[in-house]
Design an enzyme around this catalytic site. Structure first.
Site, PDB file in Angstrom:
ATOM      1  N   CYS A 125       0.828  -1.216   0.000  1.00 37.71           N
ATOM      2  CA  CYS A 125       0.000   0.000   0.000  1.00 37.71           C
ATOM      3  C   CYS A 125       0.859   1.261   0.000  1.00 37.71           C
ATOM      4  O   CYS A 125       0.338   2.362  -0.223  1.00 37.71           O
ATOM      5  CB  CYS A 125      -0.914   0.015   1.206  1.00 37.71           C
ATOM      6  SG  CYS A 125      -1.953  -1.445   1.302  1.00 37.71           S
ATOM      7  N   HIS A 261      -2.944   6.977   3.637  1.00 38.82           N
ATOM      8  CA  HIS A 261      -3.434   5.759   2.989  1.00 38.82           C
ATOM      9  C   HIS A 261      -4.807   5.420   3.567  1.00 38.82           C
ATOM     10  O   HIS A 261      -5.036   5.537   4.775  1.00 38.82           O
ATOM     11  CB  HIS A 261      -2.442   4.627   3.245  1.00 38.82           C
ATOM     12  CG  HIS A 261      -2.955   3.279   2.855  1.00 38.82           C
ATOM     13  ND1 HIS A 261      -3.565   3.049   1.639  1.00 38.82           N
ATOM     14  CD2 HIS A 261      -2.958   2.084   3.523  1.00 38.82           C
ATOM     15  CE1 HIS A 261      -3.916   1.775   1.579  1.00 38.82           C
ATOM     16  NE2 HIS A 261      -3.565   1.176   2.700  1.00 38.82           N
ATOM     17  N   ASN A 292     -10.200   0.001   0.806  1.00 41.21           N
ATOM     18  CA  ASN A 292      -8.744   0.114   0.784  1.00 41.21           C
ATOM     19  C   ASN A 292      -8.246  -0.417  -0.562  1.00 41.21           C
ATOM     20  O   ASN A 292      -8.323  -1.618  -0.816  1.00 41.21           O
ATOM     21  CB  ASN A 292      -8.193  -0.704   1.957  1.00 41.21           C
ATOM     22  CG  ASN A 292      -6.684  -0.767   2.000  1.00 41.21           C
ATOM     23  OD1 ASN A 292      -6.007  -0.421   1.033  1.00 41.21           O
ATOM     24  ND2 ASN A 292      -6.147  -1.232   3.104  1.00 41.21           N
TER      25      ASN A 292
HETATM   26  O1  UT7 Z   1      -3.667  -1.497   3.635  1.00 40.26           O
HETATM   27  C1  UT7 Z   1      -2.735  -2.325   4.254  1.00 40.26           C
HETATM   28  C2  UT7 Z   1      -2.731  -2.055   5.691  1.00 40.26           C
HETATM   29  N1  UT7 Z   1      -3.914  -2.640   6.280  1.00 40.26           N
HETATM   30  C3  UT7 Z   1      -4.416  -2.081   7.353  1.00 40.26           C
HETATM   31  O2  UT7 Z   1      -3.930  -1.064   7.772  1.00 40.26           O
HETATM   32  C4  UT7 Z   1      -5.564  -2.776   8.055  1.00 40.26           C
HETATM   33  C5  UT7 Z   1      -5.360  -2.683   9.546  1.00 40.26           C
HETATM   34  N2  UT7 Z   1      -6.296  -3.436  10.339  1.00 40.26           N
HETATM   35  C6  UT7 Z   1      -7.608  -3.103  10.466  1.00 40.26           C
HETATM   36  O3  UT7 Z   1      -8.062  -2.184   9.831  1.00 40.26           O
HETATM   37  C7  UT7 Z   1      -8.427  -3.841  11.476  1.00 40.26           C
HETATM   38  O4  UT7 Z   1      -7.614  -4.692  12.226  1.00 40.26           O
HETATM   39  C8  UT7 Z   1      -9.635  -4.633  10.885  1.00 40.26           C
HETATM   40  C9  UT7 Z   1     -10.695  -3.659  10.399  1.00 40.26           C
HETATM   41  C10 UT7 Z   1      -9.140  -5.526   9.758  1.00 40.26           C
HETATM   42  C11 UT7 Z   1     -10.276  -5.517  11.975  1.00 40.26           C
HETATM   43  O5  UT7 Z   1     -10.693  -4.711  13.040  1.00 40.26           O
HETATM   44  P1  UT7 Z   1     -10.279  -5.054  14.541  1.00 40.26           P
HETATM   45  O6  UT7 Z   1     -10.920  -4.054  15.375  1.00 40.26           O
HETATM   46  O7  UT7 Z   1      -8.779  -5.175  14.602  1.00 40.26           O
HETATM   47  O8  UT7 Z   1     -10.979  -6.451  14.735  1.00 40.26           O
HETATM   48  P2  UT7 Z   1     -10.333  -7.809  15.302  1.00 40.26           P
HETATM   49  O9  UT7 Z   1      -9.655  -8.550  14.203  1.00 40.26           O
HETATM   50  O10 UT7 Z   1      -9.580  -7.516  16.583  1.00 40.26           O
HETATM   51  O11 UT7 Z   1     -11.640  -8.608  15.705  1.00 40.26           O
HETATM   52  C12 UT7 Z   1     -12.533  -8.134  16.725  1.00 40.26           C
HETATM   53  C13 UT7 Z   1     -13.692  -9.100  16.823  1.00 40.26           C
HETATM   54  C14 UT7 Z   1     -13.263 -10.550  16.996  1.00 40.26           C
HETATM   55  O12 UT7 Z   1     -14.250 -11.178  17.806  1.00 40.26           O
HETATM   56  P3  UT7 Z   1     -14.013 -11.380  19.378  1.00 40.26           P
HETATM   57  O13 UT7 Z   1     -12.759 -12.196  19.485  1.00 40.26           O
HETATM   58  O14 UT7 Z   1     -13.865  -9.995  19.938  1.00 40.26           O
HETATM   59  O15 UT7 Z   1     -15.249 -12.091  19.799  1.00 40.26           O
HETATM   60  C15 UT7 Z   1     -13.329 -11.107  15.594  1.00 40.26           C
HETATM   61  O16 UT7 Z   1     -13.554 -12.485  15.588  1.00 40.26           O
HETATM   62  O17 UT7 Z   1     -14.459  -9.064  15.610  1.00 40.26           O
HETATM   63  C16 UT7 Z   1     -14.511 -10.366  15.018  1.00 40.26           C
HETATM   64  N3  UT7 Z   1     -14.437 -10.183  13.571  1.00 40.26           N
HETATM   65  C17 UT7 Z   1     -15.510  -9.909  12.826  1.00 40.26           C
HETATM   66  N4  UT7 Z   1     -16.805  -9.770  13.134  1.00 40.26           N
HETATM   67  C18 UT7 Z   1     -17.656  -9.463  12.151  1.00 40.26           C
HETATM   68  C19 UT7 Z   1     -13.339 -10.191  12.771  1.00 40.26           C
HETATM   69  N5  UT7 Z   1     -13.694  -9.922  11.497  1.00 40.26           N
HETATM   70  C20 UT7 Z   1     -15.023  -9.743  11.508  1.00 40.26           C
HETATM   71  C21 UT7 Z   1     -15.968  -9.421  10.516  1.00 40.26           C
HETATM   72  N6  UT7 Z   1     -17.258  -9.283  10.887  1.00 40.26           N
HETATM   73  N7  UT7 Z   1     -15.612  -9.214   9.225  1.00 40.26           N
END
Ligand code: UT7
Length: 340
Positions: A125, A261, A292
């Site tokens: 990215c 970004h 993204n």
């Molecule tokens: O462009 C390249 C660089 N990329 C980035 O900069 C992306 C950076 N990362 C992010 O933007 C975020 O980490 C995400 C948006 C991808 C994910 O958000 P998060 O707040 O980090 O979520 P998480 O992975 O910590 O998951 C939180 C909860 C989990 O459930 P529990 O363990 O709290 O019960 C996941 O299982 O959300 C759950 N979860 C989802 N729920 C519904 C993970 N993905 C999903 C989903 N829908 N798609």
């Protein structure tokens, strides 16, 4: 033996002379994405800010080369530069399906440069700002007169439709700028780097050779350890943004725009807070409608700001790209004109 090698005596200024984009027609809502992943519109919007994204037509239509060429033609128009005046084409992409030939050579031909030098840059990215940095230095040193820089991705090809950790984040598109010489400084010094020790946090798995040898396994897809990347981006990037401004001799409060970004609206909110940017600095938010788009996200976000009148051509903007590698790059620029 004793012959002297001549080089241009002085450096000159470089600038972004024009900007063009290609946004695929097909809008993909969160609702559509959620037909294949266990998620919801509400979750996606609250965690990432994304309402919708665009996906390119099914392969081989709206290819990397086609989208790059479409954006490039508009950038040339905006810059008032002929294709024949382009002497280098740089394409930043991580989703081109061919290891050879590289996409930039095909874009250089499709645009009608008549034989420009051409290279692809793969820096995730961060690719667009890497490419702008290289293009600016090529122009400043006199190696090139006009460089066409394109950021282009088909992230929809690279993310598994049923993977809820990545599928909702990414989108497709292309953005291009023409970099050329200028009276005024239009592109400041580039600050860039990488941290390969965290390289696994955004990765393709398995590699294509491994897949070819063991075709019974899942095909290669992008895998992301989202929370680790989020932490790195949200808490390291403000340091680099300050360095970019400092190198350009610009106070953060004097910026007209901040174009980070478009990875996650929440990441950018954290960076803006850490930088204590005043309300007078417009902050790009193209991720809401575009998702993204990796190497295409910065020029697409710049285009939205110009199209909607958030900023005018000539405005001072800090570009900051970050992602796979983990890599980052950025520079302060004067916003370019858009094609009418
Ligand atoms: O462009 C390249 C660089 N990329 C980035 O900069 C992306 C950076 N990362 C992010 O933007 C975020 O980490 C995400 C948006 C991808 C994910 O958000 P998060 O707040 O980090 O979520 P998480 O992975 O910590 O998951 C939180 C909860 C989990 O459930 P529990 O363990 O709290 O019960 C996941 O299982 O959300 C759950 N979860 C989802 N729920 C519904 C993970 N993905 C999903 C989903 N829908 N798609």
């Amino acid at each position: 033996m004793g012959a002297q090698i001549a080089v241009p005596a002085t450096l000159r200024n470089s600038a972004l002379l024009g900007l063009g984009v290609h946004r695929p027609e097909r809008v993909v809502t969160n609702e559509e994405i959620c037909r294949l992943i266990d998620s919801s519109d509400e979750w996606i919007q609250s965690r990432s800010g994304i309402k919708e994204r665009r996906f390119a037509k099914a392969h081989p239509e709206e290819s990397i080369v086609e989208m790059a060429t479409s954006a490039a033609v508009k950038a040339l128009d905006a810059a008032g530069v002929n294709a024949a005046q382009i002497d280098t084409v740089i394409v930043a992409t991580s989703t081109y399906g061919w290891q050879t030939p590289h996409s930039a050579a095909l874009v250089a031909d499709a645009v009608g440069t008549g034989g420009a030098s051409a290279l692809d840059i793969q820096a995730g990215c961060a690719g667009f700002c890497y490419a702008v940095g290289v293009a600016s230095d090529l122009v400043r040193t006199g190696t090139a007169e006009h460089v066409l820089v394109v950021g282009v991705e088909r992230m929809s090809d690279a993310t598994e439709p049923t993977d809820r950790t990545v599928r909702f984040i990414f989108g497709d598109g292309a953005g291009a700028v023409v970099v050329g010489a200028s009276e005024e400084v239009g592109i400041g010094p580039t600050v860039w780097g990488s941290d390969g020790s965290q390289g696994k946090t955004i990765r393709q798995e398995p590699d294509w050779v491994d897949f070819a040898q063991n075709p019974e396994q899942k095909r290669p897809w992008i895998i992301m350890e989202g929370t680790a990347v989020f932490r790195w981006a949200a808490f390291e990037m403000s340091k680099y943004a300050r360095r970019i401004a400092e190198k350009a001799g610009v106070e953060l409060a004097d910026l007209d725009a901040f174009v980070p970004h478009q990875a996650n609206l929440r990441i950018n909110d954290v960076i803006v807070k850490q930088l204590e940017l005043p309300d007078t600095v417009a902050v790009a938010d193209d991720i809401i409608e575009t998702g993204n788009t990796s190497a295409a996200s910065i020029p697409l976000a710049m285009e939205k700001m110009l199209r909607t009148g958030q900023v005018e051509p000539g405005a001072t903007a800090l570009l900051l790209a970050f992602g796979a590698g983990l890599s980052y790059a950025g520079q302060v620029v004067k916003m370019p004109p858009l094609a009418q």
